[in-house]
Design an enzyme around this catalytic site. Structure first.
Site, mmCIF file in Angstrom:
data_model
loop_
_atom_site.group_PDB
_atom_site.id
_atom_site.type_symbol
_atom_site.label_atom_id
_atom_site.label_comp_id
_atom_site.label_asym_id
_atom_site.label_seq_id
_atom_site.Cartn_x
_atom_site.Cartn_y
_atom_site.Cartn_z
ATOM 1 N N SER A 65 40.009 131.496 -61.460
ATOM 2 C CA SER A 65 38.952 130.686 -61.067
ATOM 3 C C SER A 65 37.777 131.378 -62.116
ATOM 4 C CB SER A 65 38.538 130.693 -59.608
ATOM 5 O OG SER A 65 37.648 129.723 -59.327
ATOM 6 N N ASP A 162 43.840 120.696 -57.696
ATOM 7 C CA ASP A 162 42.848 121.781 -57.458
ATOM 8 C C ASP A 162 41.514 120.628 -57.184
ATOM 9 O OD1 ASP A 162 40.769 123.362 -57.855
ATOM 10 O OD2 ASP A 162 41.798 124.182 -59.634
ATOM 11 N N HIS A 192 44.110 124.672 -55.953
ATOM 12 C CA HIS A 192 43.098 125.863 -56.701
ATOM 13 C C HIS A 192 43.852 127.046 -56.701
ATOM 14 C CE1 HIS A 192 39.871 127.307 -58.703
ATOM 15 N NE2 HIS A 192 39.433 128.224 -57.472
#
Length: 234
Positions: A65, A162, A192
């Site tokens: 991320s 995601d 995600h």
């Protein structure tokens, strides 16, 4: 740094005989500092401090991320140290693309006036503050939309379910990277976090492929994206 991906990578590195480091950014996990006081540049400097003070030799950076964005910023700052990058749902330029660009005019005006907005988060029932400083300072570190002078091998893993970071962002990142050894793997039913057993297996295969060709250490740092608390490595 106690998340499933970071722990699994640590165990793999021990079995494979690679060095391994993971840490929490300021404002996250066990580290001090308040989220509201932090910026992309500060978190990049956290990663560079660990690279400079606690590692030696070539590094394989693994970032989840926001950590995926930080990994690329670290590679730009220390190209001679970084032998490869693995990004897991890398949230490159998220302060602009996933925050500022999605705000309505009233929200933008409120942020400029008050210095922050409180947004709901799947990772924090109370929501979290997105500060004007985070967005404005983030503009100093945007990498998309122009050539990114990173030539080491890069692997990007992204779930197509995601809901936090669109998988198309990985395609944009792959397009802009200057190196030719860049691959994107899309996981059709992946979310995600990509923390299921099959996702972890894919991550470990990917890291092993890159690390197997040399003596690169695996350096991992828990990372976050637009939501606090992503337990992934960065």
């Amino acid at each position: 740094m106690t998340g499933t991906k970071a722990q699994s990578l640590h165990e793999w590195a021990e079995r494979a005989g690679h060095g391994f480091i993971r840490f929490d950014y300021q404002g996250h996990g066990a580290s001090g500092g308040a989220w509201e006081d932090c910026t992309i540049g500060l978190w990049r400097d956290d990663a560079l401090a660990v690279i400079d003070q606690a590692t030696r030799g070539p590094l394989l950076l693994v970032g989840s991320s926001m950590g995926g964005w930080i990994a690329h910023l670290a590679a730009l700052a220390r190209p001679e140290r970084v032998a490869g990058i693995v990004g897991i749902a890398p949230a490159a330029d998220f302060t602009e693309r996933l925050i500022w660009n999605r705000l309505g005019e009233d929200q933008r005006a409120a942020m400029l006036r008050d210095g922050y907005l409180v947004q709901p988060s799947a990772y924090d029932p109370a929501g979290y503050r997105i500060t004007r400083r985070l967005v404005e300072e983030g503009r100093e570190h945007l990498i998309l939309g122009k050539p990114i002078p990173i030539d080491c091998p890069v692997r990007l893993l992204h779930g197509q379910r995601d809901e936090d970071v669109p998988w198309q962002l990985s395609l944009d990142l792959a397009r802009d990277l200057s190196g030719s050894d860049v691959r994107v793997t899309l996981v059709k039913d992946g979310d995600h976090r990509l923390s299921r057993a099959q996702d972890i297996a894919l991550l470990l295969r990917t890291v092993e492929e890159l690390a197997g060709g040399g003596d690169a250490s695996a350096s991992a740092v828990p990372g976050t994206g637009p939501g606090k608390g992503d337990g992934g490595p960065a």
